[in-house]
Design a protein around this motif. Structure first.
Motif, mmCIF file in Angstrom:
data_model
loop_
_atom_site.group_PDB
_atom_site.id
_atom_site.type_symbol
_atom_site.label_atom_id
_atom_site.label_comp_id
_atom_site.label_asym_id
_atom_site.label_seq_id
_atom_site.Cartn_x
_atom_site.Cartn_y
_atom_site.Cartn_z
ATOM 1 N N VAL A 17 0.913 -1.386 -0.181
ATOM 2 C CA VAL A 17 -0.043 0.144 0.119
ATOM 3 C C VAL A 17 1.091 1.173 0.004
ATOM 4 N N MET A 18 2.020 1.086 0.947
ATOM 5 C CA MET A 18 2.944 2.268 0.620
ATOM 6 C C MET A 18 3.593 2.659 -0.650
ATOM 7 N N SER A 19 3.810 1.634 -1.206
ATOM 8 C CA SER A 19 4.065 1.608 -2.692
ATOM 9 C C SER A 19 2.967 2.232 -3.650
ATOM 10 N N ALA A 20 2.042 1.618 -3.608
ATOM 11 C CA ALA A 20 0.929 2.088 -4.261
ATOM 12 C C ALA A 20 0.801 3.205 -4.302
ATOM 13 N N LEU A 21 0.505 4.013 -3.087
ATOM 14 C CA LEU A 21 0.131 5.262 -2.700
ATOM 15 C C LEU A 21 1.286 6.302 -2.855
ATOM 16 N N ARG A 22 2.450 5.770 -2.612
ATOM 17 C CA ARG A 22 3.713 6.665 -2.440
ATOM 18 C C ARG A 22 3.535 7.477 -1.236
ATOM 19 N N MET A 23 3.452 6.787 -0.071
ATOM 20 C CA MET A 23 3.182 7.292 1.322
ATOM 21 C C MET A 23 4.137 6.561 2.124
ATOM 22 N N SER A 24 4.423 7.183 3.213
ATOM 23 C CA SER A 24 5.215 6.720 4.255
ATOM 24 C C SER A 24 4.364 5.584 5.091
ATOM 25 N N ARG A 25 4.960 4.778 5.926
ATOM 26 C CA ARG A 25 4.365 3.902 6.621
ATOM 27 C C ARG A 25 3.476 4.401 7.640
ATOM 28 N N PHE A 26 3.989 5.481 8.306
ATOM 29 C CA PHE A 26 3.294 6.201 9.259
ATOM 30 C C PHE A 26 1.942 6.729 8.773
ATOM 31 N N LYS A 27 2.024 7.269 7.461
ATOM 32 C CA LYS A 27 0.673 7.958 6.800
ATOM 33 C C LYS A 27 -0.200 6.972 6.564
ATOM 34 N N VAL A 28 0.277 5.673 6.231
ATOM 35 C CA VAL A 28 -0.542 4.641 5.903
ATOM 36 C C VAL A 28 -1.298 4.107 7.083
ATOM 37 N N TYR A 29 -0.680 4.003 8.129
ATOM 38 C CA TYR A 29 -1.120 3.687 9.482
ATOM 39 C C TYR A 29 -2.328 4.636 9.997
ATOM 40 N N ASP A 30 -1.958 5.865 9.641
ATOM 41 C CA ASP A 30 -2.816 7.019 10.020
ATOM 42 C C ASP A 30 -4.076 6.758 9.362
ATOM 43 N N LEU A 31 -4.044 6.698 8.132
ATOM 44 C CA LEU A 31 -5.419 6.158 7.057
ATOM 45 C C LEU A 31 -6.056 5.357 7.855
ATOM 46 N N ILE A 32 -5.162 4.227 8.186
ATOM 47 C CA ILE A 32 -6.150 2.986 8.733
ATOM 48 C C ILE A 32 -6.517 3.341 10.086
ATOM 49 N N ARG A 33 -5.867 4.027 11.025
ATOM 50 C CA ARG A 33 -6.363 4.168 12.310
ATOM 51 C C ARG A 33 -7.561 4.988 12.243
ATOM 52 N N SER A 34 -7.435 6.122 11.424
ATOM 53 C CA SER A 34 -8.649 7.076 11.113
ATOM 54 C C SER A 34 -10.074 6.495 10.329
ATOM 55 N N LYS A 35 -9.792 5.196 10.095
ATOM 56 C CA LYS A 35 -10.834 4.454 9.317
ATOM 57 C C LYS A 35 -11.045 5.189 7.951
ATOM 58 N N ARG A 36 -9.971 5.767 7.221
ATOM 59 C CA ARG A 36 -10.095 6.153 5.859
ATOM 60 C C ARG A 36 -9.549 5.237 4.744
ATOM 61 N N LEU A 37 -8.998 4.289 5.428
ATOM 62 C CA LEU A 37 -8.537 3.205 4.296
ATOM 63 C C LEU A 37 -8.885 2.013 5.456
#
Length: 65
Positions: A17-37
């Motif tokens: 997911v990090m690679s697909a979205l070109r986002m950091s690990r922190f940002k991907v987990y932030d999206l998961i925690r906030s229920k946006r992903l």
């Protein structure tokens, strides 16, 4: 008789997911925690449905338009 899931139903790892979205690990987990992903865990493994990544990108593009 049960049919197999279509090939578009894939569970992605966080690094994928990090690679697909070109986002950091922190940002991907932030999206998961906030229920946006949406994601799920199996044991200690976190997985994100590929469809959820596509939906997230589609929603972001619509918001930006």
């Amino acid at each position: 008789m049960n049919s197999p899931l279509p090939t578009s139903h894939q569970a992605l790892t966080v690094p994928k997911v990090m690679s697909a979205l070109r986002m950091s690990r922190f940002k991907v987990y932030d999206l998961i925690r906030s229920k946006r992903l949406p994601s799920f865990t199996e044991g200690c493994l976190r997985r994100v449905p590929a469809d959820a990544v596509a939906t997230y990108m589609k929603n972001r593009l619509e918001e930006a338009a």
